[in-house]
Write a protein that holds these residues in place. Structure first.
Motif, PDB file in Angstrom:
ATOM      1  N   GLY A  77      -6.602  69.770  38.690  1.00 32.51           N
ATOM      2  CA  GLY A  77      -7.759  69.007  38.217  1.00 32.51           C
ATOM      3  C   GLY A  77      -8.988  69.892  38.226  1.00 32.51           C
ATOM      4  N   ASP A  78      -9.906  69.672  37.290  1.00 30.00           N
ATOM      5  CA  ASP A  78     -11.135  70.448  37.321  1.00 30.00           C
ATOM      6  C   ASP A  78     -12.233  69.624  38.000  1.00 30.00           C
ATOM      7  OD1 ASP A  78     -11.825  68.595  35.462  1.00 30.00           O
ATOM      8  OD2 ASP A  78     -11.821  69.963  33.758  1.00 30.00           O
ATOM      9  N   ILE A  79     -13.426  70.212  38.107  1.00 31.30           N
ATOM     10  CA  ILE A  79     -14.487  69.572  38.889  1.00 31.30           C
ATOM     11  C   ILE A  79     -14.748  68.153  38.394  1.00 31.30           C
ATOM     12  CG2 ILE A  79     -16.924  69.665  39.532  1.00 31.30           C
ATOM     13  CD1 ILE A  79     -16.851  72.594  39.425  1.00 31.30           C
ATOM     14  N   SER A  80     -14.892  68.006  37.081  1.00 30.59           N
ATOM     15  CA  SER A  80     -15.273  66.681  36.581  1.00 30.59           C
ATOM     16  C   SER A  80     -14.194  65.641  36.827  1.00 30.59           C
ATOM     17  CB  SER A  80     -15.652  66.757  35.102  1.00 30.59           C
ATOM     18  OG  SER A  80     -14.699  67.477  34.401  1.00 30.59           O
ATOM     19  N   THR A  81     -12.905  66.032  36.708  1.00 31.62           N
ATOM     20  CA  THR A  81     -11.858  65.037  36.964  1.00 31.62           C
ATOM     21  C   THR A  81     -11.829  64.679  38.449  1.00 31.62           C
ATOM     22  OG1 THR A  81     -10.281  66.849  36.947  1.00 31.62           O
ATOM     23  CG2 THR A  81     -10.261  65.415  35.050  1.00 31.62           C
ATOM     24  N   GLY A  82     -12.101  65.655  39.321  1.00 32.47           N
ATOM     25  CA  GLY A  82     -12.131  65.383  40.764  1.00 32.47           C
ATOM     26  C   GLY A  82     -13.202  64.367  41.106  1.00 32.47           C
ATOM     27  N   ILE A  83     -14.393  64.576  40.570  1.00 32.51           N
ATOM     28  CA  ILE A  83     -15.504  63.658  40.868  1.00 32.51           C
ATOM     29  C   ILE A  83     -15.229  62.283  40.259  1.00 32.51           C
ATOM     30  CG2 ILE A  83     -17.967  63.226  40.454  1.00 32.51           C
ATOM     31  CD1 ILE A  83     -18.235  66.356  40.524  1.00 32.51           C
ATOM     32  N   ALA A  84     -14.711  62.295  39.023  1.00 32.76           N
ATOM     33  CA  ALA A  84     -14.427  61.019  38.361  1.00 32.76           C
ATOM     34  C   ALA A  84     -13.387  60.225  39.145  1.00 32.76           C
ATOM     35  CB  ALA A  84     -13.936  61.272  36.939  1.00 32.76           C
ATOM     36  N   GLU A  85     -12.368  60.911  39.663  1.00 32.81           N
ATOM     37  CA  GLU A  85     -11.317  60.226  40.422  1.00 32.81           C
ATOM     38  C   GLU A  85     -11.901  59.564  41.670  1.00 32.81           C
ATOM     39  OE1 GLU A  85      -6.937  61.534  41.666  1.00 32.81           O
ATOM     40  OE2 GLU A  85      -8.457  62.532  42.875  1.00 32.81           O
ATOM     41  N   PHE A  86     -12.724  60.317  42.397  1.00 31.47           N
ATOM     42  CA  PHE A  86     -13.326  59.766  43.621  1.00 31.47           C
ATOM     43  C   PHE A  86     -14.270  58.612  43.288  1.00 31.47           C
ATOM     44  CE2 PHE A  86     -16.687  59.875  46.933  1.00 31.47           C
ATOM     45  CZ  PHE A  86     -15.891  59.583  48.038  1.00 31.47           C
ATOM     46  N   ALA A  87     -15.025  58.785  42.197  1.00 32.39           N
ATOM     47  CA  ALA A  87     -16.038  57.778  41.852  1.00 32.39           C
ATOM     48  C   ALA A  87     -15.408  56.457  41.407  1.00 32.39           C
ATOM     49  CB  ALA A  87     -16.955  58.318  40.747  1.00 32.39           C
ATOM     50  N   ARG A  88     -14.162  56.494  40.928  1.00 30.26           N
ATOM     51  CA  ARG A  88     -13.548  55.234  40.530  1.00 30.26           C
ATOM     52  C   ARG A  88     -12.571  54.720  41.592  1.00 30.26           C
ATOM     53  NH1 ARG A  88     -10.541  58.765  36.883  1.00 30.26           N
ATOM     54  NH2 ARG A  88      -8.410  58.810  37.681  1.00 30.26           N
ATOM     55  N   GLY A  89     -12.645  55.292  42.798  1.00 28.95           N
ATOM     56  CA  GLY A  89     -11.840  54.809  43.915  1.00 28.95           C
ATOM     57  C   GLY A  89     -10.400  55.287  43.895  1.00 28.95           C
ATOM     58  N   GLY A  90     -10.144  56.372  43.186  1.00 33.45           N
ATOM     59  CA  GLY A  90      -8.783  56.916  43.127  1.00 33.45           C
ATOM     60  C   GLY A  90      -8.420  57.771  44.322  1.00 33.45           C
ATOM     61  N   SER A  91      -9.375  57.980  45.208  1.00 29.24           N
ATOM     62  CA  SER A  91      -9.095  58.763  46.416  1.00 29.24           C
ATOM     63  C   SER A  91     -10.093  58.357  47.491  1.00 29.24           C
ATOM     64  CB  SER A  91      -9.219  60.260  46.133  1.00 29.24           C
ATOM     65  OG  SER A  91     -10.575  60.574  45.894  1.00 29.24           O
TER      66      SER A  91
END
Lengths: 443, 318
Positions: A270-284
């Protein structure tokens, strides 16, 4: 012959063309010799200020500049914002080498060793600084020490911005990993950390931890260097000598990083934006990132808290850098403008509580010790990072957004993707670094 | 002068000067001076730009490549050919040069062939010609940043359109920009979509100049569509093909923008072109002298390829 009317006179086509050509030549010659007048309208003095803050912290910086301008009607600080990384540092170095740089600029403290010995920036005058109420006592010792080169003050830190761990308190609560104080339980080994991440994964059903790194040398380096420094180890880069490093600690850190990307603890790729997006939508449940990400996460409406990365190898450490003010070397120093710069910088330091709102830890201690800062959460939960921060090893080629970080990614990304052995990736990076150290030092 | 002599010889006409009545004197020297002056006047703007922005930088670049000059202004003393010696022993320089050549080879072939196929398809007379032309050429008008952004998102391993479509077909996800074996091809695909329109346009224009009588005659002789394409269209397009190939090789050799924006030369330096290496050594690594030396090695290579290309096409024409 065809005739043209020109200001009421009959002009032949040839005469008209000849005149046009001559006029063109005069204009070109004039343009190249530079007829730009130096006339300056009376009014506030313009202070050029370059920085590389273009996200949420860019808005905060603009507000701080506006306040400083209002407080000093005789001065107008004019910011120029350039893209982070090589575009910024390349332009700053070229402007300074050409003798026409801005009066003041922001640099990462880790990049200063690449500029100061080469004479691209001037040292600050401690007496003049003291006139505005700014002294060495106002800074944490680690940060003040980093501001010096050869016994002179070359940069004034506005902040320290460490690499930290954000976590979602809802998910952590459901996973049962919160302590009685509502903050994440302490873990002290890689195994404990992985167990905690797996508990969070059971809640999210996706991942326990988000960490985007693909294509970003900076991201890979931030996590690696935090883990490496937690071994109590150092890296020394001395031109003409091979890199001094604790190879075992480096390889152990890389192996641990690679073991995180198993598609359970963290996404394999995953790149930076996918990492942040995942956390921001409660995926981690957790996110490794820089403090500057805080405004984005708050805006997402997450129940977010933060802490420094857990100490997994015995020594508390956090990769960090500082946005610092520097004086790019002018061909001719305008003393009045330089005094204005001192005033501007001291004003910004004293008003850096709004900078803290963007997530950064202010470097100016009176702000850190203020009630306003103590009320800021989660900022206050990682304020201890200022005491354990680890700046990049010093060399003309190291630092934030440098080619060295790119070379790190080139050799290590395959290790993290599970395609290469940690030892092979590390040794290749070490060889690349040794090549740089063996080359002539251009600074 | 020689052409008028030749025409006189071939036509056998008497000398024009002696045949016409004498003209009144025209003060030739003054008139020539004036026309010379206006000539120089016209040429000066171009000449100044040519000297200042081309000749001088080329000469200064050669000088710089012989010094240890740094961006910080340190050490600009002459060091002879040391930079060239270092560059020739620099594995990263060779690797980036290899990447550039690899990209040139794997991009030029599809960029020429796809353009030819697109132009041929259109030439058979599809309806709504303007729509096809627009859709083939429009991507060429986009800025490289826009194209890079499109494709970076589409190639995203987790969220991208391409992997999403592949997974619906049951094909495993591809790390488009992060797998060293795939990244260069991913850039070629983006470049193909972006720039093929220009070659298409050249082919299209050339195809429309082929006289319709050739095809009529061929069809009267019983030649089918394929036969006509291979025996009339392709041979008639040869000069255009030669030009497109040459222009494409030169354009591909200069690859930088898309790579810098999509992979920054990664993963593992597998897509870093030589232009990026020149940029890195000079502007982020501060070593201007060394960077200039690599530029001139690259320049030499381009000249060599152009000369070879020229020789091949001249032999074919002769």
């Amino acid at each position: 012959m065809k005739q043209f009317e020109f200001f009421g006179k009959q002009v032949s086509r040839r005469q008209l063309l000849t005149g046009t050509a001559a006029l063109g030549s005069v204009l070109v010659a004039g343009g190249l010799t530079g007829c730009g007048g130096n006339a300056q309208a009376s009014g506030p003095r313009d202070i050029g200020f370059w920085h590389l803050l273009s996200g949420g912290d860019g808005i905060k910086m603009q507000a701080m500049i506006n306040r400083a301008n209002q407080a000093n009607p005789g001065v107008k600080v004019q910011p120029t914002v350039l893209a982070w990384g090589p575009p910024y540092y390349t332009k700053l170095a070229m402007a300074s080498a050409g003798g026409r740089p801005p009066e003041v600029a922001i640099m990462h403290a880790s990049r200063v060793p690449g500029y100061a010995p080469g004479g691209l920036i001037d040292p600050w005058d401690l007496d003049l600084l003291a006139e505005h109420g700014v002294t060495g006592d106002n800074f944490a010792p680690r940060i003040w020490e980093k501001s010096q080169q050869n016994g002179k003050l070359f940069s004034i830190a506005l902040d320290s911005h460490p690499f930290v761990m954000f976590y979602n308190t809802d998910i952590a609560g459901k996973a049962g990993v919160l302590g009685s104080n509502g903050q994440l339980q302490e873990v002290t080994s890689p195994q404990e950390f992985m167990a905690m991440a797996r508990e969070m994964q059971k809640v999210t059903q996706a991942h326990g931890l988000s960490f985007g790194y693909l294509g970003s040398g900076s991201q890979m380096w931030r996590l690696f260097y935090t883990l490496y420094k937690q071994h109590g180890a150092d890296i020394e880069l001395i031109p003409g000598q091979p890199m001094k490093v604790d190879r075992d600690a480096a390889i152990e850190s890389l192996e641990f990083m690679a073991s995180l990307f198993d598609d359970t603890i963290a996404a394999k790729a995953g790149d930076i934006s996918t990492g942040i997006a995942e956390f921001a939508r409660g995926g981690s449940g957790m996110l490794f990132s820089g403090v500057w990400e805080l405004p984005t996460l708050k805006k997402a409406g997450l129940p977010v808290d933060a802490a420094t990365l857990p100490t997994l190898y015995g020594t508390p450490a956090a990769y960090a850098d500082s946005h610092s003010f520097v004086l790019p070397r002018q061909l001719n120093v305008d003393e009045a403008k330089r005094r204005d710069v001192y005033k501007f910088v001291s004003d910004v330091l004293k008003g850096s509580i709004s900078w803290a709102e963007a997530g950064h830890i202010p470097a100016y201690q009176p702000v850190v010790q203020s009630h306003a800062y103590r009320d800021l959460t989660p900022q206050i939960h990682y304020a201890n990072a200022a005491d354990i921060i680890a700046y990049d090893p010093e060399a003309w080629f190291s630092g934030s957004g440098s080619d060295w970080q790119t070379y790190f990614a080139e050799n290590v990304q395959n290790v993290l993707l599970g395609r290469d052995k940690a030892a092979a990736g590390w040794d290749a990076f070490e060889r690349r670094t040794n090549t740089l150290l063996s080359r002539p030092n251009p600074v | 002068m020689s052409s008028s002599l030749a025409s006189r010889r071939s036509t056998g006409q008497p000398d024009i000067a002696t045949a016409t009545p004498p003209q009144p004197p025209r003060r030739p020297s003054q008139s020539r001076t004036r026309s010379n002056l206006s000539g120089w006047g016209f040429a000066t703007p171009f000449l100044v730009f040519f000297l200042v922005f081309l000749v001088w930088p080329i000469l200064y670049g050669i000088y710089m490549s012989l010094t240890g000059k740094s961006l910080t202004g340190a050490n600009d003393s002459l060091i002879g050919f040391a930079n060239y010696a270092e560059a020739l022993a620099d594995a990263d320089m060779w690797r980036s040069l290899g990447n550039t050549l690899y990209f040139t080879v794997i991009s030029t072939v599809p960029l020429v062939l796809v353009a030819l196929v697109m132009a041929a398809l259109l030439n058979v007379g599809l309806p709504a010609q303007w729509l096809w032309r627009l859709s083939y050429f429009a991507p060429y008008l986009l800025a490289s940043t826009v194209v890079s952004l499109f494709f970076t998102w589409m190639y995203n391993p987790q969220l991208g359109l391409i992997n999403d479509s592949l997974s619906k077909l049951g094909i495993p996800k591809v790390a488009w920009l992060n797998d060293p074996n795939v990244a260069m091809w991913a850039i070629v695909i983006a470049t193909l979509w972006w720039t093929v329109g220009f070659n298409f346009l050249l082919y299209m224009a050339a195809m429309q100049t082929i006289p319709a009588q050739h095809y009529e005659a061929a069809s009267l002789d019983g030649a089918g569509a394929w036969r006509q394409f291979f025996s009339i269209t392709l041979p008639q397009l040869t000069p255009t093909t030669v030009m497109i190939v040459l222009l494409q090789i030169l354009a591909s050799m200069k690859i930088f923008d898309q790579v810098y924006q999509m992979t920054a030369g990664g993963p593992g330096g597998s897509t870093r072109p030589v232009v990026q290496y020149i940029f890195e050594t000079g502007f982020t690594g501060y070593r201007l002298g060394y960077s200039a030396a690599i530029s001139y090695i690259f320049f030499g290579l381009i000249v060599l390829i152009s000369v070879m290309q020229f020789a091949v096409t001249r032999r074919r024409r002769a």
